[in-house]
Design a protein around this motif. Structure first.
Motif, short mmCIF file in Angstrom:
data_model
loop_
_atom_site.label_atom_id
_atom_site.label_comp_id
_atom_site.label_asym_id
_atom_site.label_seq_id
_atom_site.Cartn_x
_atom_site.Cartn_y
_atom_site.Cartn_z
N ALA A 163 0.80 -1.18 -0.08
CA ALA A 163 -0.04 0.08 0.09
C ALA A 163 0.75 1.15 -0.20
N GLU A 164 2.02 1.17 0.78
CA GLU A 164 2.76 2.33 0.91
C GLU A 164 3.50 2.73 -0.63
N ALA A 165 3.95 1.45 -1.30
CA ALA A 165 4.42 1.90 -2.62
C ALA A 165 3.50 2.17 -3.51
N ALA A 166 2.30 2.04 -3.35
CA ALA A 166 1.22 2.33 -4.58
C ALA A 166 0.70 3.68 -4.07
N ALA A 167 0.86 4.12 -3.01
CA ALA A 167 0.09 5.63 -2.66
C ALA A 167 0.99 6.57 -3.27
N ASP A 168 0.09 7.58 -3.35
CA ASP A 168 0.83 9.00 -3.88
C ASP A 168 1.38 9.50 -2.35
N GLU A 169 0.73 9.39 -1.41
CA GLU A 169 1.15 10.06 -0.04
C GLU A 169 1.03 9.08 0.95
N VAL A 170 2.01 9.30 2.06
CA VAL A 170 1.85 8.24 3.10
C VAL A 170 1.69 9.42 4.36
N THR A 171 0.67 9.15 5.21
CA THR A 171 0.34 10.28 6.14
C THR A 171 1.35 9.90 7.40
N ASP A 172 1.52 11.05 8.15
CA ASP A 172 2.55 11.00 9.22
C ASP A 172 1.75 10.17 10.46
N ALA A 173 0.35 10.17 10.62
CA ALA A 173 -0.19 9.50 11.71
C ALA A 173 -0.80 8.12 11.05
N SER A 174 -1.09 7.23 11.98
CA SER A 174 -1.55 5.93 11.62
C SER A 174 -3.14 5.65 11.93
N PHE A 175 -3.55 4.58 11.57
CA PHE A 175 -4.98 4.25 11.79
C PHE A 175 -5.80 5.39 11.43
N ALA A 176 -7.04 5.63 12.05
CA ALA A 176 -7.95 6.72 11.79
C ALA A 176 -7.15 8.09 11.87
N ALA A 177 -6.32 8.28 12.84
CA ALA A 177 -5.61 9.74 12.78
C ALA A 177 -5.03 9.92 11.69
N GLY A 178 -4.43 8.78 10.80
CA GLY A 178 -4.05 9.13 9.40
C GLY A 178 -5.08 9.63 8.51
N THR A 179 -6.20 8.73 8.72
CA THR A 179 -7.42 9.24 7.60
C THR A 179 -7.69 10.86 7.88
N THR A 180 -7.73 11.08 9.16
CA THR A 180 -8.21 12.28 9.62
C THR A 180 -7.39 13.30 8.94
#
Length: 221
Positions: free
Chosen positions: A197-214
Motif C-alpha cells: 500500500a505504501e508503494a502504491a500510494a501517492d502520499e503516506v500520512t504521518d499519523a496511523s490508523f484513523a488519525a492518518g485518515t483524519t
C-alpha cells in the motif's frame, strides 16, 4: 473544491484496537462530496456502518465483489470457485479457523475469509488450483478471484453517481487497496500501511490508523 473519497475500514477508519474511531464521525458526516466505504468485509458490515453514521449507502464490499449505492446493487463476483477451493482445503484436513458460527463468512457472497493463522502458502496452493488468489490484508486472508478488486467496485459506484474513479481520492492501508489507489486521482496510505500500500500510494500520512485518515481529509480541505 474537495473531492469524493473512497475509504477502507480496517486499519484506516479504526483504532489500533480495531474499533471505529469516533474522531472520524463528524468529518465523514460533513464531507460535502460522496463518501464510499471500500472494504474487504462482507457486504452487511459497511452497509451497517453507513447507516449508523448517517451516511448515504455507497459501498464497495468483499474487495470489489459487491457494490451498491442507495438505488442500486451489483454482485460483481462469483464465490463458487473460492468456496470450492476452501472446501477442498478443509477436506484435506485443514481448518480455516473461523469457528462454528463463522460470522466472517456467513453473509459473504463472492469470496471466502480465512484466519491469518492458517499457512498462507498451503492455502494459496489450493486457491490456485481453482483459479483463485489469496490476498493478505493483515486482518484476514481473502480467497478471491484475481480478476476483481476494489477498483472494480469503485468503478461501479462512481458510474452510478455520475462520476469516474479518477474523480476520487482513496485512503487505505493494505495490499487490497492498491488497485483502488491506482484507479483514483490521488491516494493516501496511512502510516501503519503494509509495504504494498505504501508503494502504491501517492502520499503516506504521518499519523496511523484513523488519525492518518483524519490527516488525509484535513489535507484535502
Amino acid at each position: 473544491m474537495v473531492p469524493p473519497v473512497a475509504i477502507d475500514i480496517d486499519g484506516t477508519m479504526t483504532t489500533p484496537d480495531g474499533g471505529i474511531d469516533p474522531q472520524l464521525f463528524q468529518a465523514l458526516q460533513d464531507w460535502p462530496e460522496p463518501v464510499v466505504v471500500a472494504t474487504g468485509k462482507a457486504f452487511p458490515y459497511p452497509v451497517a456502518l453507513c447507516e449508523f453514521l448517517g451516511l448515504p449507502t455507497r459501498v464497495v464490499a468483499e474487495n470489489g465483489g459487491v457494490a451498491c449505492t442507495e438505488d442500486s446493487l451489483a454482485i460483481l463476483g462469483n464465490g463458487e470457485a473460492a468456496r470450492n477451493a476452501v472446501s477442498e482445503f478443509e477436506s484435506e484436513g485443514h481448518d480455516i479457523q473461523r469457528g462454528e458460527n463463522d460470522l466472517h463468512n456467513r453473509w459473504r457472497e463472492t469470496e471466502v475469509s480465512v484466519a491469518t493463522s492458517v499457512a498462507f502458502s498451503t492455502l494459496s496452493e489450493f486457491a490456485e488450483k481453482h483459479g483463485q488468489t489469496v490476498v493478505d490484508t493483515g486482518y484476514s486472508y481473502h480467497v478471491k478471484s484475481p480478476e476483481l478488486s476494489k477498483a472494480d467496485g469503485l468503478a461501479y459506484v462512481a458510474e452510478e453517481l455520475g462520476r469516474k474513479p479518477d474523480d476520487f481520492v482513496a485512503v487505505g492501508d493494505s495490499e487490497n487497496d492498491t488497485e483502488m489507489f491506482r484507479a483514483c486521482k490521488h491516494s493516501f496510505a496511512v502510516s501503519n500501511a503494509d509495504a504494498a500500500a505504501e508503494a502504491a500510494a501517492d502520499e503516506v500520512t504521518d499519523a496511523s490508523f484513523a488519525a492518518g485518515t483524519t490527516e488525509a481529509l484535513e489535507t484535502l480541505r
